[in-house]
Scaffold this active site. Structure first.
Site: not given
Length: 824
Positions: A25-26, A119, A121, A336, A338
């Site tokens: 993701e990044k 991530d 999610d 994690y 979230r």
């Protein structure tokens, strides 16, 4: 890649070597994952090696196309062309990250196997799969499911890749949320603005699927406060002497004298009881002592962590999320963040010793608690937090096993949040808090009085709170008449009880409290508590997750209301601006369902059903489209019947009466880099008068804190003795010398007064350190104790940067500036 091109040319383009692609993701994720899959060579937008390529997005590399893509007529908003409901959705590449998109696109087209490593999610699933879909990927898909980024967790996850099909429903759910937000936000904002707006950028009526119902909660609470009528009622403040000890007790009135709200509304009845009881001797009519226990609170979900940090440290929800995200990604210190789960897998009991060792090493003041916890784990331990049946997509937030966590590298906010997470994890192993609850009732002249005492027996997890030992005593009505903590004497039934005081206390009912960020988030999470309709209240209460928004999005939704100038914060309380109040009033008139939290909660429930594979994404989009068409038609029917007045509207009364205090020309509300303010329209003619903005209206002109004589100087500059004045800088308010530029002394702002400079405490300036040392020459403190200044923080070890000298400070710094030397 040039060598690969040569090979392809050699085989006539038919050679297709296998390439396994990890899609992150990044960049920071890719950097952490690459060494564990053998990728060590840095390439253009990727890391390669061992037949593996690791690349990354930068959040969403693509975004939903604008309405004018589907209907060019909507380049200029027109109510007649609404609603716009795409038959086929189109994504556009973001300009800012176009170069990285080109890299990722090429690698996806070359890959024979993709491991989604974004991530773990719903949003992470969308970020990866929208890129795969856009580039026509049809190959094998696996899922790297990471709960933490420490080495142990990454190695474990890489060795246990999930099949891609298992998380595919999360993508459909995420796309459903994204499209629902687009459909509701774009269509309703355009429709309301064209039908009732005042024109111009400031006249846009922003409306959102979740944002608007949340704003409605704040507005309706404010109305309830404004319409509240306080009612007077009466209570008796009494004291009785029991075996030589005076004990405060609460009156328990007979049901016959109570109104429907459970209050004594008749003063005469309270006066009569007081006159009969005062100075008389009654007797102990009941003594009841029972052992009680209080289990440790569960580990944190994101929502619970945000509420705790908001209440304890006054942190904004977004700041808590940012800190938790940094602890997860940057420091590899916690799992994690979230997550909406407060439970842990039973298998993690076996990992507890390593986690506890990491906590003890990172925070020395918790070593004693960690040692006790390890002894508990060594036995036959089974805590209620370890429950496989309660695990959702992710387990609760806990510390990692990373032995190299360096709290000195953390910001103050990150350190505070990390300590909360560590302490809550430790609490699971320290046992129940047990206490003895004693209830004593006294009957005197036919009136009943009660007191409840709470005497700790075993501190258990309560020891983490650094609470003082001793008894806690409460009268029978804690909300309205908390008594001082006393040790309840030992008494027996029928013992005499001499009344020492009995006076009538006048009380008034209080209005509902305004939301804080923490309580608003809690209201979003349990929306059934905010619904008045009994039918829908019962329906939503029975839902497993009856909320609006998710743990991962609620803070951003609230932050969006601030940015759009719909709410402001007064200290911790959230207050709607006139703009916000007027918008909700308009929506309630023309289309009340837009602001209905029940409808939004039902949408969230359907998104959860998509994620579970219970309904199809197409079904959700179809029902949403039908609802949207009905709402837009209703808005069209009422267009032009009314117009939403705003303070930016030059035709509104509010704008026309605001005169410049200097030149009397009209003033207008302007959004600057630091927020809204009011400026004079005669600016070009040389008038530079401004006024602060207070809830959408001009406030009083700021007056610098200056004095006419030395004796009148409220805050003199310590350098030149000239007055200090409060200045709004780009990073917030601070105090500067009025002798500037000759004197450049500054001090931070501390609740409207000059505070202590960070240099003075942290040791950046030797003069500041010496001054702090002189002022605290005799003050010593012990780490781990509660802060005696702010009463909410914890004392921790710190070090002066210049001298390396240790001192004790509060973990709420800079909000609390406690300073002391370590107690030997």
């Amino acid at each position: 890649m040039e060598a690969l091109d040569d090979v392809l040319r050699l085989f006539g383009g038919n050679f297709n070597p296998s390439m396994k692609l990890f899609l992150c993701e990044k960049p920071s994720q890719a950097k952490d994952i690459a060494p564990h899959v053998g990728a060590r060579s840095q390439g253009n937008g990727c890391i390669t090696g061992n037949g593996v390529t690791v690349t990354w997005a930068i959040g969403h590399l693509v975004e939903q196309a604008k309405p004018e893509h589907y209907n060019p007529e909507l380049k200029y908003w027109n109510l007649a062309h609404l609603p716009v409901i795409p038959e086929s959705w189109h994504m556009e590449v973001k300009d800012k990250t176009r170069s990285q998109y080109a890299v990722v696109s090429r690698l996806i087209r070359e890959a024979t196997e993709i491991v989604i490593a974004t991530d773990a999610d719903r949003e992470g699933e969308v970020i990866a799969r929208e890129l795969m879909q856009l580039n026509g990927y049809k190959g094998s898909v696996s899922r790297l499911w990471l709960s933490a980024f420490d080495d142990v967790s990454v190695k474990k996850a890489v060795g246990k890749l999930l099949p891609g099909a298992k998380t595919l429903p999360m993508y459909y759910s995420g796309m459903g949320r994204s499209r629902a937000d687009w459909l509701a936000g774009m269509n309703l904002t355009m429709a309301l603005t064209k039908a009732f707006g005042t024109g111009g950028k400031d006249g846009t009526l922003h409306c959102g699927r979740v944002q608007t119902p949340v704003l409605a909660l704040v507005v309706r609470r404010e109305r309830a406060i404004a319409n509240f009528v306080a009612k007077t009622h009466y209570q008796l403040g009494a004291g009785f002497r029991l075996t030589g000890v005076e004990v405060p007790m609460a009156w328990v009135p007979d049901q016959s004298v109570l109104d429907k709200d459970g209050h004594v509304a008749n003063r005469a009845q309270a006066d009569d009881a007081a006159k009969r009881v005062v100075g008389k001797t009654g007797s102990v009519s009941m003594v009841e002592t029972t052992p009680e226990r209080e289990k440790a609170p569960l580990p944190y979900s994101l929502g619970a962590l945000q509420r705790e940090a908001s209440a304890r440290f006054g942190m904004k929800l977004q700041a808590v999320l940012d800190a938790a995200q940094a602890l997860y990604e940057k420091h590899k210190a916690t799992t994690y963040p979230r997550t909406d789960c407060e439970y842990l897998p039973a298998s993690m009991i076996h990992e507890a010793p390593a986690t506890l060792e990491a906590v003890a090493k990172a925070i020395p003041e918790l070593q004693g608690f960690a040692k006790t916890a390890m002894q508990s784990v060594a036995g036959d331990f089974s805590g209620r937090a370890f429950n496989d049946k309660r695990i959702t997509a992710h387990h609760a937030i806990i510390p990692t096993q990373n032995p190299n966590v360096d709290v000195r590298a953390m910001s103050a906010a990150e350190r505070a949040v990390y300590e909360l997470i560590c302490r809550r994890y430790l609490a699971q192993f320290l046992g129940d808090f047990t206490y003895q609850k004693t209830v004593i009732e006294v009957t005197c002249e036919g009136e009943l009085f009660r007191v409840t005492g709470k005497t700790p027996l075993v501190a258990g997890w309560h020891a983490l709170n650094s609470q003082q030992a001793g008894s806690e005593t409460k009268t029978g009505n804690e909300k309205e008449d908390p008594a001082e903590a006393v040790n309840l004497p030992k008494v027996s039934r029928n013992d005499p009880a001499l009344n020492t005081r009995c006076e009538v206390q006048v009380r008034k009912t209080t209005p509902p409290k305004r939301y804080t960020e923490g309580t608003l988030q809690a209201a979003m999470e349990s929306i059934d508590k905010e619904i008045e309709d009994p039918r829908w209240k019962a329906v939503m209460k029975n839902k497993e997750k009856a909320g609006i928004g998710t743990d991962a999005t609620r803070s951003a939704i609230i932050e969006g209301l601030f940015k759009r100038d719909y709410i402001v914060a007064r200290k911790k309380e959230l207050v709607p601006t006139e703009k916000g109040v007027t918008l909700i009033g308009l929506i309630e008139e023309v289309s009340p369902e837009i602001a209905d939290p029940v409808l939004t909660a039902q949408w969230e429930d359907r998104l959860s059903q998509i994620e579970k594979g219970e309904i199809e994404l197409a079904q959700f989009e179809q029902s949403l489209g039908e609802w949207l068409r009905q709402v837009i038609e209703g808005i069209k029917d009422q267009a032009g019947n009314r117009r939403m007045p705003t303070l930016q509207d030059p035709h509104s009364k509010e704008a026309s009466v605001v005169e410049c205090p200097s030149c009397k020309k009209p003033m207008r509300r302007i959004k600057g880099s630091k927020g809204f303010f009011w400026g004079c329209t005669g600016f070009k003619e040389g008038c530079k008068s401004t006024l602060p903005d207070v809830d959408g209206k001009p406030g009083e002109a700021r007056k610098p804190a200056m004095a006419k004589s030395a004796d009148d100087v409220p805050y003199p500059c310590p350098q030149c003795q000239k007055p200090l004045r409060r200045v709004n800088g780009p990073k917030g308010p601070f105090w500067g010398c009025t002798g500037y530029p000759e004197c450049r002394h500054t001090q931070p702002d501390d609740n409207g007064k000059p505070g202590v400079r960070t240099d003075d405490v942290a040791g950046k300036a030797e003069r500041g350190a010496a001054s702090a040392a002189r002022s605290s020459a005799t003050r010593t403190a012990k780490t781990g104790d509660a802060c005696p200044d702010c009463k909410t923080g914890l004392l921790i070890n710190k070090t002066m940067k210049d001298s390396g000298k240790p001192f004790v400070g509060c973990n709420r710094f800079p909000a609390c500036r406690f300073f002391a030397w370590p107690k030997k």
